[in-house]
Design an enzyme around this catalytic site. Structure first.
Site, PDB file in Angstrom:
ATOM      1  CG  ASP A 172      -0.192   0.192   2.514  1.00  0.00           C
ATOM      2  OD1 ASP A 172       0.975  -0.232   2.597  1.00  0.00           O
ATOM      3  OD2 ASP A 172      -0.760   0.768   3.456  1.00  0.00           O
ATOM      4  CE1 TYR A 268       8.895   1.121   5.171  1.00  0.00           C
ATOM      5  CE2 TYR A 268       7.414   1.898   3.471  1.00  0.00           C
ATOM      6  CZ  TYR A 268       7.616   1.359   4.719  1.00  0.00           C
ATOM      7  OH  TYR A 268       6.546   1.054   5.526  1.00  0.00           O
TER       8      TYR A 268
HETATM    9  P1  NAD Z   1      -1.484  -7.404  13.763  1.00  0.00           P
HETATM   10  O1  NAD Z   1      -0.478  -8.107  14.594  1.00  0.00           O
HETATM   11  O2  NAD Z   1      -2.406  -6.437  14.381  1.00  0.00           O
HETATM   12  O3  NAD Z   1      -2.409  -8.506  13.045  1.00  0.00           O
HETATM   13  C1  NAD Z   1      -1.935  -9.609  12.397  1.00  0.00           C
HETATM   14  C2  NAD Z   1      -2.834 -10.809  12.681  1.00  0.00           C
HETATM   15  O4  NAD Z   1      -2.242 -11.945  12.043  1.00  0.00           O
HETATM   16  C3  NAD Z   1      -2.953 -11.161  14.161  1.00  0.00           C
HETATM   17  O5  NAD Z   1      -4.302 -11.220  14.546  1.00  0.00           O
HETATM   18  C4  NAD Z   1      -2.276 -12.517  14.265  1.00  0.00           C
HETATM   19  O6  NAD Z   1      -2.861 -13.374  15.227  1.00  0.00           O
HETATM   20  C5  NAD Z   1      -2.448 -13.062  12.870  1.00  0.00           C
HETATM   21  N1  NAD Z   1      -1.492 -14.109  12.517  1.00  0.00           N
HETATM   22  C6  NAD Z   1      -0.168 -14.139  12.771  1.00  0.00           C
HETATM   23  N2  NAD Z   1       0.375 -15.264  12.280  1.00  0.00           N
HETATM   24  C7  NAD Z   1      -0.630 -15.951  11.681  1.00  0.00           C
HETATM   25  C8  NAD Z   1      -0.687 -17.175  10.978  1.00  0.00           C
HETATM   26  N3  NAD Z   1       0.399 -17.919  10.777  1.00  0.00           N
HETATM   27  N4  NAD Z   1      -1.889 -17.585  10.512  1.00  0.00           N
HETATM   28  C9  NAD Z   1      -3.008 -16.838  10.692  1.00  0.00           C
HETATM   29  N5  NAD Z   1      -3.000 -15.659  11.342  1.00  0.00           N
HETATM   30  C10 NAD Z   1      -1.825 -15.222  11.837  1.00  0.00           C
HETATM   31  O7  NAD Z   1      -0.688  -6.747  12.576  1.00  0.00           O
HETATM   32  P2  NAD Z   1      -1.013  -5.430  11.716  1.00  0.00           P
HETATM   33  O8  NAD Z   1      -0.219  -4.313  12.267  1.00  0.00           O
HETATM   34  O9  NAD Z   1      -2.457  -5.250  11.563  1.00  0.00           O
HETATM   35  O10 NAD Z   1      -0.368  -5.822  10.342  1.00  0.00           O
HETATM   36  C11 NAD Z   1      -0.733  -6.982   9.629  1.00  0.00           C
HETATM   37  C12 NAD Z   1       0.131  -7.167   8.411  1.00  0.00           C
HETATM   38  O11 NAD Z   1      -0.259  -6.278   7.384  1.00  0.00           O
HETATM   39  C13 NAD Z   1       1.592  -6.920   8.653  1.00  0.00           C
HETATM   40  O12 NAD Z   1       2.348  -7.855   7.937  1.00  0.00           O
HETATM   41  C14 NAD Z   1       1.782  -5.536   8.136  1.00  0.00           C
HETATM   42  O13 NAD Z   1       3.104  -5.275   7.826  1.00  0.00           O
HETATM   43  C15 NAD Z   1       0.892  -5.562   6.918  1.00  0.00           C
HETATM   44  N6  NAD Z   1       0.449  -4.247   6.409  1.00  0.00           N
HETATM   45  C16 NAD Z   1      -0.774  -4.133   5.875  1.00  0.00           C
HETATM   46  C17 NAD Z   1      -1.225  -2.919   5.392  1.00  0.00           C
HETATM   47  C18 NAD Z   1      -2.574  -2.770   4.776  1.00  0.00           C
HETATM   48  O14 NAD Z   1      -2.855  -1.761   4.144  1.00  0.00           O
HETATM   49  N7  NAD Z   1      -3.467  -3.689   4.964  1.00  0.00           N
HETATM   50  C19 NAD Z   1      -0.454  -1.805   5.482  1.00  0.00           C
HETATM   51  C20 NAD Z   1       0.771  -1.909   6.082  1.00  0.00           C
HETATM   52  C21 NAD Z   1       1.186  -3.133   6.526  1.00  0.00           C
HETATM   53  C1  LMR Z   2       2.245  -0.822  10.068  1.00  0.00           C
HETATM   54  O1  LMR Z   2       1.313  -0.133   9.710  1.00  0.00           O
HETATM   55  O2  LMR Z   2       2.286  -1.476  11.110  1.00  0.00           O
HETATM   56  C2  LMR Z   2       3.432  -0.882   9.200  1.00  0.00           C
HETATM   57  O3  LMR Z   2       3.278  -1.852   8.289  1.00  0.00           O
HETATM   58  C3  LMR Z   2       3.789   0.458   8.723  1.00  0.00           C
HETATM   59  C4  LMR Z   2       4.003   1.294   9.932  1.00  0.00           C
HETATM   60  O4  LMR Z   2       5.134   1.352  10.404  1.00  0.00           O
HETATM   61  O5  LMR Z   2       3.019   1.837  10.429  1.00  0.00           O
END
Ligand code: NAD
Ligand code: LMR
Length: 445
Positions: A172, A268
């Site tokens: 994203d 980044y």
């Molecule tokens: P978070 O820790 O709040 O949520 C992640 C979830 O994944 C947790 O509920 C955890 O229990 C689950 N999980 C972990 N390992 C798992 C597995 N093996 N199988 C099933 N579920 C599992 O994390 P977050 O801060 O919400 O970020 C989630 C991910 O999305 C990260 O990798 C982050 O870097 C990425 N990300 C997403 C966006 C977006 O726009 N959606 C933006 C930036 C980053």
């Molecule tokens: C997150 O949203 O947790 C990261 O993937 C990006 C950040 O540092 O906020």
């Protein structure tokens, strides 16, 4: 035209992003209608916090969608058209270690860049591969849209370990940057921008940007970036910038741009080009993981609990994840053949002409029912080529280390990273990370 309804599972149902994505999916029912929405997570208690609120939200706003949440892979992955995957293996508590251990040695401590990203990669690979296997077992025709980080390492690992899987890795950050760019050049939306971009995930450069009429946006944009980076002149605009660390990152793009003013950079790149500045401006006792735990995680979960208790979300503060809309654009392009142009992380195979075929690069692709077709970005200059080849080697060495359970390869990866000053510092960080990661990593020989 009536669009065929889709069935989606969100893997990582307990993520801090899930509720915002659900709101976004509901808002986009005209473009991407759902028949089923399922949550899957391996942490039932965490997922339940979000699921209990989302059940209320779906019932109120889109009762025609069948909603459920489960930790059972068979239930989650059966009868699915799309898997939207955003897991964080090891959670925010391991992210905190990824950030704080390198900082002890004066090295960038970051979720996806440098040794922290490599540590996270070693944890994420088996988690994402497991999701692919569930999808292929229970819904072999489905697509997985993966935005679990560290996307570059995950993409290299899935290319090698599951070469035929229907997985698309997407990030994203370019969308978030383009939102700011749209504000800067006076366009309504980032989807009005047509761009040419090349690089790796969290490691790329824009060479051209026009509006849909073909007008060149670069002169006005460069004039602004040279003064303010991607922050608005008055320091507002993008919702990301409400957080101090993001404001700093968007402003620092000014100095990243100065290194190569023929392009505009991904934010980044500051971690690779100004690591000394980043370390000097990071509190080693309170990093981004702490900021996320204190803000996003706390706020989202408190609001979810409030909704579940009140059994209504009428006045909720949870907003549709604005820059999560790219997920609907991508899924819609695959389902309804829209030929959307999007930046995706894909096998190079000539998209960057003077770079190895098997590098996982981030380039514009055309997306349709056939999948994705990368566009050719031509040859790239020495500066970017040198940086990219170094970083590709780092990412490949991490996946080698995972597959071969090799201490040596992971030490080489950390040594080669532009963020790490020497092999001895790399070794100290690696040794401490092995202890911190315990069973999250394979045992290295
Ligand atoms: P978070 O820790 O709040 O949520 C992640 C979830 O994944 C947790 O509920 C955890 O229990 C689950 N999980 C972990 N390992 C798992 C597995 N093996 N199988 C099933 N579920 C599992 O994390 P977050 O801060 O919400 O970020 C989630 C991910 O999305 C990260 O990798 C982050 O870097 C990425 N990300 C997403 C966006 C977006 O726009 N959606 C933006 C930036 C980053
Ligand atoms: C997150 O949203 O947790 C990261 O993937 C990006 C950040 O540092 O906020």
């Amino acid at each position: 035209m009536m669009l065929e309804k889709q069935s989606v599972v969100i893997a990582g149902g307990g993520s801090t992003y899930t509720a915002g994505i659900v709101m976004m999916l509901i808002e986009n029912q005209d473009k991407f209608p759902l028949r089923k929405l399922k949550f899957y997570d391996n942490d039932e208690d965490r997922q339940n916090i979000v699921a209990k609120a989302c059940e209320v939200i779906v019932k109120e706003r889109a009762p025609e969608i069948e909603f459920s949440a489960t930790t059972d892979p068979e239930e989650a992955f059966t009868d699915i058209d799309f898997v939207m995957a955003h897991i964080r293996v090891g959670g925010l508590s391991m992210r905190e270690k990824d950030e704080k251990i390198p900082l002890k040695y004066g090295v960038v401590g970051q979720e996806t860049c440098g040794p922290g990203g490599m540590a996270y990669g070693m944890r994420s690979i088996p988690g994402v591969v497991e999701l692919i296997d569930y999808m292929e077992k229970y819904s072999p025709d489905a697509w997985m849209l993966n935005y679990s980080n560290p996307a570059a390492i995950v993409a290299e690992a899935t290319r090698r370990m599951r070469p035929n899987a229907k997985i698309i890795n997407i990030c994203d950050m370019p969308v978030a940057i383009k939102k700011s760019i749209a504000d800067i050049v006076g366009l309504e939306s980032e989807s009005d921008i047509v761009d040419r971009y090349y690089g790796l995930n969290h490691f790329g450069w824009w060479t051209e940007m026009t509006d849909k009429q073909g007008n060149d946006l670069m002169p006005k944009l460069k004039e602004h970036v040279a003064k303010y980076g991607y922050a608005a002149a008055e320091g507002e605009g993008n919702p990301l910038l409400e957080e101090n660390s993001w404001m700093d990152t968007f402003q620092k793009a000014k100095d990243v741009y100065a290194v190569d003013p023929t392009t505009v950079p991904n934010t980044y790149l500051k971690y690779y080009l100004y690591p000394d500045y980043v370390v000097a401006h990071t509190d080693p006792n309170h990093t981004r993981a702490n900021e996320v735990m204190d803000n996003r995680e706390k706020n989202v979960f408190a609001e979810c609990e409030r909704i579940a208790a009140a059994q209504t979300a009428e006045d909720t503060t949870i907003e549709a994840g604005e820059h999560a809309e790219f997920i609907v654009q991508l899924a819609g392009a695959l389902a309804y053949n829209t030929y959307e142009r999007m930046l995706l992380i894909v096998k190079n195979e000539g998209a960057i002409v003077n770079l190895a075929d098997d590098a996982m690069v981030e380039v514009p692709c055309i997306v349709s029912k056939r999948g994705y077709e990368p566009l050719c970005m031509g040859k790239i200059p020495h500066f970017q080529k040198g940086m990219i080849e170094q970083q590709v080697a780092v990412e490949k060495l991490v996946v080698d280390a995972f597959e071969e359970k090799s201490y040596q390869k992971l030490w080489q990866a950390m040594t080669l990273s532009k963020t790490v000053p020497s092999a001895s510092v790399a070794k100290q960080i690696l040794d401490e990370m092995i202890d911190a990661n315990g069973n999250w990593w394979p045992e290295l020989n």
